[in-house]
Design a protein around this motif. Structure first.
Motif, short mmCIF file in Angstrom:
data_model
loop_
_atom_site.label_atom_id
_atom_site.label_comp_id
_atom_site.label_asym_id
_atom_site.label_seq_id
_atom_site.Cartn_x
_atom_site.Cartn_y
_atom_site.Cartn_z
N SER A 71 0.85 -1.18 0.00
CA SER A 71 0.00 0.00 0.00
C SER A 71 0.90 1.24 0.00
O SER A 71 1.76 1.39 0.87
N LEU A 72 0.70 2.11 -0.98
CA LEU A 72 1.55 3.30 -1.13
C LEU A 72 0.83 4.57 -0.70
O LEU A 72 -0.34 4.75 -1.01
N SER A 73 1.57 5.44 -0.03
CA SER A 73 1.03 6.76 0.30
C SER A 73 1.07 7.62 -0.97
O SER A 73 1.71 7.26 -1.96
N GLU A 74 0.42 8.76 -0.93
CA GLU A 74 0.42 9.67 -2.09
C GLU A 74 1.83 10.14 -2.41
O GLU A 74 2.21 10.26 -3.57
N THR A 75 2.63 10.43 -1.38
CA THR A 75 4.01 10.90 -1.62
C THR A 75 4.86 9.79 -2.21
O THR A 75 5.71 10.05 -3.05
N GLU A 76 4.64 8.55 -1.79
CA GLU A 76 5.38 7.43 -2.37
C GLU A 76 4.97 7.20 -3.82
O GLU A 76 5.81 6.92 -4.68
N LYS A 77 3.68 7.35 -4.11
CA LYS A 77 3.21 7.23 -5.50
C LYS A 77 3.85 8.30 -6.37
O LYS A 77 4.28 8.03 -7.49
N ALA A 78 3.90 9.54 -5.86
CA ALA A 78 4.50 10.64 -6.62
C ALA A 78 5.98 10.38 -6.86
O ALA A 78 6.50 10.63 -7.97
N ALA A 79 6.68 9.85 -5.86
CA ALA A 79 8.10 9.55 -6.01
C ALA A 79 8.30 8.47 -7.07
O ALA A 79 9.18 8.59 -7.93
N LEU A 80 7.50 7.43 -7.02
CA LEU A 80 7.60 6.34 -7.97
C LEU A 80 7.29 6.80 -9.40
O LEU A 80 7.96 6.40 -10.35
N GLU A 81 6.29 7.65 -9.54
CA GLU A 81 5.93 8.17 -10.86
C GLU A 81 7.00 9.07 -11.44
O GLU A 81 7.15 9.16 -12.65
N SER A 82 7.78 9.74 -10.60
CA SER A 82 8.82 10.65 -11.10
C SER A 82 10.08 9.91 -11.51
O SER A 82 10.89 10.41 -12.26
N PHE A 83 10.26 8.68 -11.03
CA PHE A 83 11.44 7.87 -11.29
C PHE A 83 11.32 7.16 -12.63
O PHE A 83 10.32 6.51 -12.91
N GLU A 84 12.36 7.29 -13.48
CA GLU A 84 12.35 6.63 -14.78
C GLU A 84 13.34 5.48 -14.85
O GLU A 84 13.00 4.38 -15.25
N LYS A 85 14.60 5.74 -14.48
CA LYS A 85 15.60 4.67 -14.51
C LYS A 85 16.81 5.07 -13.68
O LYS A 85 16.96 6.23 -13.29
N MET A 86 17.67 4.09 -13.46
CA MET A 86 18.88 4.31 -12.70
C MET A 86 20.04 3.67 -13.46
O MET A 86 19.91 2.54 -13.94
N ASN A 87 21.14 4.41 -13.59
CA ASN A 87 22.36 3.88 -14.20
C ASN A 87 23.43 3.82 -13.12
O ASN A 87 23.62 4.79 -12.39
N ILE A 88 24.11 2.69 -13.04
CA ILE A 88 25.18 2.52 -12.06
C ILE A 88 26.45 2.14 -12.79
O ILE A 88 26.43 1.24 -13.64
#
Length: 178
Positions: free
Chosen positions: A52-69
């Motif tokens: 279960s995600l909070s609104e702020t967690e949903k917003a964070a997840l939606e803003s994330f596209e990818k990660m390069n390491i």
């Protein structure tokens, strides 16, 4: 007149092709190198269907596209190479487009977080540089749209409470075993 326009167009084209070092170029140059381990993680690495995600967690997840390491592992034979590579990354991060958000540790042992964006609410990229001379260093690029510093903290929280697609992390597991 046509020759003049052709000349002006050529000058503008050459001028716009800036050969300035960038983190993107550094990643591209070193991704295939045997000295580095490169991992690209898609946003689907975080499995939240059972959480279960909070609104702020949903917003964070939606803003994330990818990660390069990109990780460089040191040993007793490549310390000079480590110094050269970390110096190059630090020089790139001194560019005005990267703004330092936070720093921990000192010298080559520690971590720093930078961001690229025009203000605290419209960040397109977070960069984490972490290293220890005895182990090596890693550069992590978190790419997204309209991210903010709170999103990064929420993403870390999400990583802890959600399922993570371990298949995408296999190259890093190999690094840890060495």
């Amino acid at each position: 007149m046509k020759k003049f326009l052709l000349f002006v167009s050529s000058v503008i084209l050459l001028w716009s092709c800036e050969d300035k070092p960038s983190l993107q170029k550094y990643f591209v140059q070193n991704t295939e190198s045997s000295k580095f381990i490169a991992v690209d993680l898609a946003s689907n690495i975080i499995k939240t269907d059972k959480v279960s995600l909070s609104e702020t967690e949903k917003a964070a997840l939606e803003s994330f596209e990818k990660m390069n390491i990109l990780a460089f592992r040191t040993d007793s034979t490549n310390t000079a190479e480590y110094e050269k590579e970390i110096k190059e990354v630090k020089a790139i991060l001194k560019d005005e487009s990267y703004q330092q958000l936070m720093k921990a540790g000192s010298g080559n042992d520690g971590a720093a977080i930078y961001f690229v964006g025009n203000d605290d609410e419209h960040i397109e990229e977070f960069v984490v540089l972490a290293g220890k001379k005895e182990n090596g260093f890693a550069v992590i690029r978190v790419l997204g749209s309209d991210m903010n510093p709170t999103h990064i903290m929420n993403m870390l929280s999400l990583l802890q409470k959600s399922d993570v697609d371990m298949e995408q992390l296999k190259p890093l597991q190999v690094l840890m075993k060495q």
